[in-house]
Design an enzyme around this catalytic site. Structure first.
Site, PDB file in Angstrom:
ATOM      1  N   ARG A   1      96.049   4.924  57.417  1.00  0.00           N
ATOM      2  CA  ARG A   1      96.471   5.996  56.505  1.00  0.00           C
ATOM      3  C   ARG A   1      97.943   6.345  56.714  1.00  0.00           C
ATOM      4  O   ARG A   1      98.658   6.632  55.752  1.00  0.00           O
ATOM      5  CB  ARG A   1      95.563   7.229  56.684  1.00  0.00           C
ATOM      6  CG  ARG A   1      94.186   7.002  56.073  1.00  0.00           C
ATOM      7  CD  ARG A   1      93.212   8.137  56.285  1.00  0.00           C
ATOM      8  NE  ARG A   1      91.916   7.803  55.670  1.00  0.00           N
ATOM      9  CZ  ARG A   1      91.278   8.540  54.764  1.00  0.00           C
ATOM     10  NH1 ARG A   1      91.774   9.679  54.391  1.00  0.00           N
ATOM     11  NH2 ARG A   1      90.139   8.142  54.254  1.00  0.00           N
TER      12      ARG A   1
ATOM     13  N   ARG B   1      92.663  16.898  62.246  1.00  0.00           N
ATOM     14  CA  ARG B   1      91.464  17.054  61.420  1.00  0.00           C
ATOM     15  C   ARG B   1      90.259  16.370  62.070  1.00  0.00           C
ATOM     16  O   ARG B   1      89.118  16.784  61.890  1.00  0.00           O
ATOM     17  CB  ARG B   1      91.732  16.472  60.022  1.00  0.00           C
ATOM     18  CG  ARG B   1      90.691  16.853  59.014  1.00  0.00           C
ATOM     19  CD  ARG B   1      91.074  16.459  57.609  1.00  0.00           C
ATOM     20  NE  ARG B   1      91.105  14.997  57.432  1.00  0.00           N
ATOM     21  CZ  ARG B   1      91.449  14.389  56.307  1.00  0.00           C
ATOM     22  NH1 ARG B   1      91.830  15.093  55.262  1.00  0.00           N
ATOM     23  NH2 ARG B   1      91.454  13.072  56.213  1.00  0.00           N
TER      24      ARG B   1
ATOM     25  N   ARG C   1      81.720  12.264  55.388  1.00  0.00           N
ATOM     26  CA  ARG C   1      82.002  12.875  56.693  1.00  0.00           C
ATOM     27  C   ARG C   1      80.904  13.899  56.975  1.00  0.00           C
ATOM     28  O   ARG C   1      80.158  14.284  56.078  1.00  0.00           O
ATOM     29  CB  ARG C   1      83.372  13.576  56.652  1.00  0.00           C
ATOM     30  CG  ARG C   1      84.516  12.596  56.495  1.00  0.00           C
ATOM     31  CD  ARG C   1      85.859  13.319  56.335  1.00  0.00           C
ATOM     32  NE  ARG C   1      86.896  12.342  56.029  1.00  0.00           N
ATOM     33  CZ  ARG C   1      87.896  12.574  55.187  1.00  0.00           C
ATOM     34  NH1 ARG C   1      88.015  13.730  54.571  1.00  0.00           N
ATOM     35  NH2 ARG C   1      88.805  11.637  54.978  1.00  0.00           N
TER      36      ARG C   1
END
Ligand SMILES: Nc1ncnc2c1ncn2[C@@H]1O[C@H](COP(=O)(O)OP(=O)(O)OP(=O)(O)O)[C@@H](O)[C@H]1O
Ligand SMILES: Nc1nc2c(ncn2[C@@H]2O[C@H](COP(=O)(O)O)[C@@H](O)[C@H]2O)c(=O)[nH]1
Length: 400
Positions: free
Chosen positions: A277, A266, A173
């Site tokens: 997820r 997030r 990321r």
């Protein structure tokens, strides 16, 4: 390690004495358990590490075992002592933190690997004095706040905890650094390293491969810190089945709605990833709550409250200053020593020099409280030294 010479095979057929260095200057010791003789070759002759072969005396054949764990570097000589399910190796002339090793051949972890692989397996682990604190395994669905809680812990107690940096095949990321947040790697390379036994556990999580290398845990232990692993439930199950003794904590969200809010908030995943997820989270929460993997379940509703609970269960709630523990005193085993074993005590008879044969020092190595740590570490060794044998037994010094 090449094929052993014929004279060695003859010696081995005649049931060699355990733990003795063979008298041909090859730095090999033999240790016999039932029909198997473990030939441990520590020669400092260009081979970088101590190697192991097994001679199967009932079939007169050599067996090349699958070796897991980080191998000890070769040295100028070693002694070997048979314990119940492992062989204790004392390296001569090595640094204090590198002189005691174990070759596990019948521990629970080895038996499990043998079942999985269908081959003969041995596992190296390094001997560590004292009772280092158990590593902490933290699991929970993606977005529940594991990383946030771990960061808080490491910020408040920087000298106490170290993070196990996992390997992953997922892309980094924006703010993530290679070697800090993860070791970012390629699938084929990671698969090869898994085959080579470099990983304590690994799992396919949300479509990518993740794993904890033995080295990742060792680096933290070497720094004298308590290791924290942030891994998924499958990984936690594998660690639980290994003989790495750890504390297992599952972090649960207050609700699926909160979890979704946090994951989306997030902003690190694509819509497709968020959905994947969240789907996986339901099964993970069910397993986390119902399986016998976890010692503690913490609900992360209010972050500060959850953090206080985490500290409490780690015995840190009334911790005033994070003072580092005093390091164990160091003992250097001399090149010239002999060994004997009485129950759980290994007596190391050290000769300071050839000229001073009479002024022997005894070191006692207590292996009664060995704790699992494989692969990587076997904790619980306890040294006691008797300063001068020639002067009589003049008091014991504790070294753990
Ligand atoms: N108790 C809480 N209340 C509200 N938000 C929280 C709470 N705990 C963590 N968060 C936020 O939720 C988001 C996800 O947290 P974090 O990245 O720590 O999750 P994680 O469990 O480590 O996820 P992953 O498994 O994907 O790495 C972050 O933005 C974090 O600030
Ligand atoms: N079994 C393992 N799971 C791991 C490891 N490192 C991280 N994880 C878990 O993966 C998910 C996703 O992490 P993310 O950084 O992509 O958000 C999360 O549940 C982690 O706990 C590992 O080494 N082994």
């Amino acid at each position: 390690m090449g094929e052993a010479p014929a004279f060695l095979v003859d010696d081995l057929q005649n049931e060699p004495l355990n733990g003795f260095e063979l008298k041909n200057g090859t730095c090999k010791t033999t240790t016999t358990v039932g029909d198997k003789t473990y030939v441990i070759d520590g020669a400092d002759d260009g081979t970088l590490s101590i190697e192991v072969q097994i001679f199967d005396r009932s079939h007169g054949k050599w067996v090349h075992p699958t070796v897991h764990g980080v191998k000890p570097l070769s040295c100028k000589g070693h002694s070997a002592v048979l314990l119940k399910d492992r062989i204790l190796i004392l390296k001569k002339g090595s640094k204090p933190d590198d002189q005691i090793w174990f070759l596990e051949f019948d521990t629970q972890y080895v038996r499990q690997l043998q079942n999985n692989l269908g081959t003969e397996v041995v596992v190296w682990s390094k001997g560590v004095t004292g009772n280092a604190e158990k590593p902490i395994v933290i699991s929970g669905p993606s977005g529940v706040g594991k990383g946030t809680l771990i960061s808080m812990l490491m910020k408040e107690f920087p000298s106490m905890f170290g993070f196990s940096v996992s390997h992953t095949t997922r892309a980094p990321r924006n703010m993530e650094k290679d070697g800090v947040h993860y070791h970012f790697t390629e699938k084929s390379l990671m698969e090869k390293e898994i085959k080579d036994g470099k990983f304590l556990e690994f799992a396919s999580v949300h479509g990518n491969l993740y794993g904890t290398s033995v080295e990742a845990v060792e680096v933290v232990a070497d720094a004298g810190k308590r290791c924290i692993l942030d891994i998924d439930v499958q990984g936690a199950r594998s660690v639980r089945a290994s003989s790495l003794e750890a504390i297992f904590i599952f972090i649960c969200p207050p609700s699926m709605e909160d979890l979704e809010k946090r994951l989306r908030g997030r902003g690190t995943e694509t819509e497709e990833q968020v959905l994947k997820r969240l789907r996986n989270a339901e099964a993970e929460i069910e397993q986390g709550k119902s399986s016998k993997i976890f010692d503690f379940i913490l609900y992360n509703d209010n972050l500060e409250e959850c953090y206080e609970k985490l500290k409490k269960l780690l015995g840190l709630d009334d911790f005033v200053t994070a003072s580092p523990k005093s390091a164990p005193r160091e003992i250097i085993l001399p090149m010239n020593h002999s060994l004997s074993k009485i129950d759980d005590k290994i007596i190391i008879n050290c000769m300071s020099s050839e000229l001073e044969k009479e002024s022997k020092n005894l070191i006692m190595l207590d292996v009664s409280s060995l704790k699992g740590g494989a692969p990587g570490r076997t904790r619980g060794l306890d040294f006691q030294a008797v300063s001068s044998f020639s002067d009589g037994l003049t008091g014991m010094d504790q070294f753990s």
